[in-house]
Design an enzyme around this catalytic site. Structure first.
Site, PDB file in Angstrom:
ATOM      1  CG  ASP A  79      31.384  35.901  42.053  1.00  0.00           C
ATOM      2  OD1 ASP A  79      30.723  35.736  40.952  1.00  0.00           O
ATOM      3  OD2 ASP A  79      32.127  37.212  42.351  1.00  0.00           O
ATOM      4  CD  GLU A 137      30.816  41.040  38.133  1.00  0.00           C
ATOM      5  OE1 GLU A 137      31.103  41.945  37.777  1.00  0.00           O
ATOM      6  OE2 GLU A 137      30.031  40.664  39.188  1.00  0.00           O
TER       7      GLU A 137
END
Length: 391
Positions: A79, A137
């Site tokens: 991400d 995350e």
């Protein structure tokens, strides 16, 4: 050495993948195209691939070797962050307000390179290798728990992860046994008073005054409650209250974060924040409501697997470029994997002044030395082959 030559040949492809991902970043829980990109590359390698793992955009690639043996899991995060990319380069983000400002694009590209390497040597793999591409995350509750609940660690013996880290110069690596990265918790405190005219304070309960007193009281937790030999941070990030200079505020909100390295200290600080908040508000005639969110737990490396890192890394980076690093206060949901099976999280130096790769993680001009991806790939390969007992 065959490993080095093969990985070196794969490095330009890793750079190409990384730059594509950097141009097309996606926020946490929105990694649909990134997930598709990763899954397509893994299928192209002939791996067994699962998508939408963990109820989100997680991807799992499985390589079953030509010989029986142990199962190693390798993890990368995918991400990006809600930050406008201010770099001027050919691979700058093409998505307004979103960029890879923490190196996750490099982590993904590196693990794709490692998967390519092992696919080329599949008949030599002793056991199984799982390539975990994890979403989300950066934002709690994070993607790791969903991946674990989906079974990515079932039957796995060990797990490794790397973080490209610009505070360390490219060409080196670091880790440490035991607690390495902090738990990160958040709190939101709402103080309720009684508003009124700024010239008639006796008829009010000033929530801002109570909030100001609470901010100061919370600063005593680390200095006067926590064991001084146990690192901890309590930070007040915001205090908001009032609407005009001549109005006494009826309410005030305080928000902050807590960083710790062990569960005992973590629970101690939570308890003290709740106690002090209620008591301080009451002392001013107000009331406090506390919302406390437990974030990622401390990241605790396995002692034996960290010893493996210190055996393998010097052969890649040189003995003088491998260090035992201090604990750091940022958090990582790789910690959840380490609660389930042994493993090691490792930092690979990625800073380089000559390339302007000097900005901190989460900075609008963040970048890293792409040569670090080759070092990270070599490290993951070395740890895997060491654990599986390759000759």
């Amino acid at each position: 050495m065959r490993e080095e030559a093969l990985l070196t040949a794969l490095h330009p492809q890793m750079v190409q993948w990384r730059r594509y991902l950097h141009r097309h970043p996606e926020l946490s829980y929105q990694e649909e195209n990134t997930s598709r990109f990763v899954a397509d590359k893994l299928r192209g390698l002939g791996l067994e691939v699962s998508v939408q793992v963990g109820g989100g955009h997680g991807v799992l690639g499985i390589l079953k070797g030509g010989k029986p043996g142990k199962t190693v899991a390798l993890r990368a995060d995918m991400d990006a962050l809600p930050i406008q990319d201010e770099k001027s380069c050919e691979y700058s983000s093409e998505v307004p307000g979103v960029m890879h400002a923490c190196g996750h694009d490099g982590h993904t590209a590196t693990l794709l390179g490692v998967a390519s390497y092992f696919c080329k040597r599949q008949h030599e793999v002793e056991g199984e290798i799982r390539f975990i591409f994890q979403p989300a995350e950066e934002v709690c509750p994070g993607g790791a728990r969903g991946m674990i609940e989906a079974g990515v660690l079932e039957g796995a013996d060990v797990i490794y992860g790397v973080h490209l880290w610009t505070p360390f110069a490219a060409g080196g690596a670091a880790s440490a046994p035991g607690p390495l990265m902090a738990a990160a918790d958040e709190f939101f405190i709402d103080i309720q008073g009684k508003g009124g005219h700024g010239g008639m304070p006796h008829a009010t309960v000033d929530a801002v005054v109570a909030g100001a007193a609470l901010v100061m009281q919370l600063q005593s937790i680390v200095s006067r409650t926590v064991d001084p030999l146990k690192p901890a941070v309590v930070t007040i990030g915001t205090i908001q209250g009032g609407s005009a200079q001549n109005v006494i505020a009826e309410s005030c909100r305080i928000t902050g974060t807590v960083r710790t390295f062990d569960e005992e200290t973590r629970e101690l600080i939570r308890g003290r924040i709740e106690e002090i908040s209620h008591a301080t508000a009451q002392a001013y005639g107000a009331a406090a409501k506390i919302q406390y969110m437990m974030g990622y737990p401390p990241l605790v490396n396995d002692d034996g697997e960290t010893e493996r890192f210190f055996r393998e890394a010097p052969g890649i980076f040189g003995a003088d470029q491998v260090i035992r690093c201090d604990k750091i206060m940022p958090a990582e949901d790789f910690s959840y994997y380490l609660q389930k099976i042994p493993g090691c999280f490792m930092f690979v130096g990625a800073g380089n002044e000559s390339l302007q790769a000097v900005y901190p993680h989460h900075h609008p001009r963040f970048d890293f030395d792409e040569s670090a991806m080759l070092g990270a790939a070599k490290l993951l390969v070395a740890m895997t082959q060491s654990y599986q007992g390759w000759e």
